[in-house]
Design a protein around this motif. Structure first.
Motif, PDB file in Angstrom:
ATOM      1  N   PRO A  50       0.830  -1.205   0.000  1.00 39.27           N
ATOM      2  CA  PRO A  50       0.000   0.000   0.000  1.00 39.27           C
ATOM      3  C   PRO A  50       0.867   1.259   0.000  1.00 39.27           C
ATOM      4  O   PRO A  50       1.876   1.313   0.684  1.00 39.27           O
ATOM      5  N   ASP A  74      -9.519   5.370   1.990  1.00 48.47           N
ATOM      6  CA  ASP A  74      -9.266   4.041   2.549  1.00 48.47           C
ATOM      7  C   ASP A  74      -8.435   3.187   1.603  1.00 48.47           C
ATOM      8  O   ASP A  74      -7.715   2.292   2.038  1.00 48.47           O
ATOM      9  N   ALA A  75      -8.536   3.453   0.316  1.00 51.23           N
ATOM     10  CA  ALA A  75      -7.766   2.673  -0.664  1.00 51.23           C
ATOM     11  C   ALA A  75      -6.265   2.908  -0.501  1.00 51.23           C
ATOM     12  O   ALA A  75      -5.459   2.061  -0.879  1.00 51.23           O
ATOM     13  N   HIS A  77      -4.551   2.640   2.038  1.00 51.06           N
ATOM     14  CA  HIS A  77      -3.969   1.738   3.031  1.00 51.06           C
ATOM     15  C   HIS A  77      -4.169   0.272   2.669  1.00 51.06           C
ATOM     16  O   HIS A  77      -3.900  -0.606   3.471  1.00 51.06           O
ATOM     17  N   LEU A  78      -4.643   0.011   1.458  1.00 58.07           N
ATOM     18  CA  LEU A  78      -4.900  -1.352   1.007  1.00 58.07           C
ATOM     19  C   LEU A  78      -3.993  -1.699  -0.163  1.00 58.07           C
ATOM     20  O   LEU A  78      -3.564  -0.817  -0.910  1.00 58.07           O
ATOM     21  N   THR A  79      -3.732  -2.981  -0.317  1.00 60.83           N
ATOM     22  CA  THR A  79      -3.025  -3.403  -1.520  1.00 60.83           C
ATOM     23  C   THR A  79      -3.981  -3.237  -2.701  1.00 60.83           C
ATOM     24  O   THR A  79      -5.189  -3.101  -2.520  1.00 60.83           O
ATOM     25  N   THR A  80      -3.457  -3.271  -3.895  1.00 59.51           N
ATOM     26  CA  THR A  80      -4.284  -2.973  -5.065  1.00 59.51           C
ATOM     27  C   THR A  80      -5.463  -3.918  -5.219  1.00 59.51           C
ATOM     28  O   THR A  80      -6.511  -3.516  -5.716  1.00 59.51           O
ATOM     29  N   GLY A  82      -7.370  -4.839  -2.976  1.00 60.34           N
ATOM     30  CA  GLY A  82      -8.418  -4.384  -2.074  1.00 60.34           C
ATOM     31  C   GLY A  82      -9.107  -3.106  -2.541  1.00 60.34           C
ATOM     32  O   GLY A  82     -10.113  -2.691  -1.973  1.00 60.34           O
ATOM     33  N   HIS A  83      -8.582  -2.484  -3.585  1.00 61.05           N
ATOM     34  CA  HIS A  83      -9.146  -1.216  -4.065  1.00 61.05           C
ATOM     35  C   HIS A  83     -10.544  -1.383  -4.637  1.00 61.05           C
ATOM     36  O   HIS A  83     -11.388  -0.513  -4.471  1.00 61.05           O
ATOM     37  N   GLU A  85     -13.077  -3.111  -3.854  1.00 58.85           N
ATOM     38  CA  GLU A  85     -14.164  -3.052  -2.865  1.00 58.85           C
ATOM     39  C   GLU A  85     -14.477  -1.610  -2.487  1.00 58.85           C
ATOM     40  O   GLU A  85     -15.638  -1.211  -2.396  1.00 58.85           O
ATOM     41  N   VAL A  86     -13.429  -0.809  -2.284  1.00 60.98           N
ATOM     42  CA  VAL A  86     -13.623   0.600  -1.937  1.00 60.98           C
ATOM     43  C   VAL A  86     -14.285   1.337  -3.096  1.00 60.98           C
ATOM     44  O   VAL A  86     -15.246   2.085  -2.916  1.00 60.98           O
TER      45      VAL A  86
END
Length: 115
Positions: A50, A74-75, A77-80, A82-83, A85-86
């Motif tokens: 992230p 929030d994206a 702090h997430l790996t790609t 996980g984006h 979902e946001v």
């Protein structure tokens, strides 16, 4: 001027200096030196890790839209992987906000014109 070294105070030896060490000796190292401080963070760079995009989000004045813009943060702090979902969550919220605008009562529509 004298080249003599002052006598140490009884019970206390003077601290060695770099001048006291022979030329081929290892340099003096502080006892409190933290080897982790020498760590190069670039050596561990993981492109999938992230990383904040640091894109400014300007408030719109609409609470629902502004909440969606904040949710985009929030994206950061997430790996790609996980984006998505946001992004889907924000898209759903924006779509609901637009739908609610269409459902609000407003002035009546003009009657159709028959010619």
């Amino acid at each position: 001027m004298s080249d003599t070294v002052p006598e140490p105070t009884k019970g206390h030896a003077p601290a060695p200096t770099a001048e006291d060490a022979p030329a081929e000796a290892e340099p003096l190292v502080e006892a409190d030196h933290d080897p982790a401080a020498d760590h190069d963070p670039e050596a561990d760079h993981d492109p999938a890790a992230p990383a904040p995009l640091n894109i400014p989000r300007t408030p719109t004045g609409n609470a629902e839209v502004d909440a969606g813009l904040e949710r985009l943060g929030d994206a950061d702090h997430l790996t790609t992987d996980g984006h998505i979902e946001v992004y889907e969550d924000v898209h759903r919220g924006l779509r609901d906000t637009l739908t609610a605008l269409d459902a609000r009562p407003g002035p009546p529509a003009p009657p159709p014109s028959y010619r």
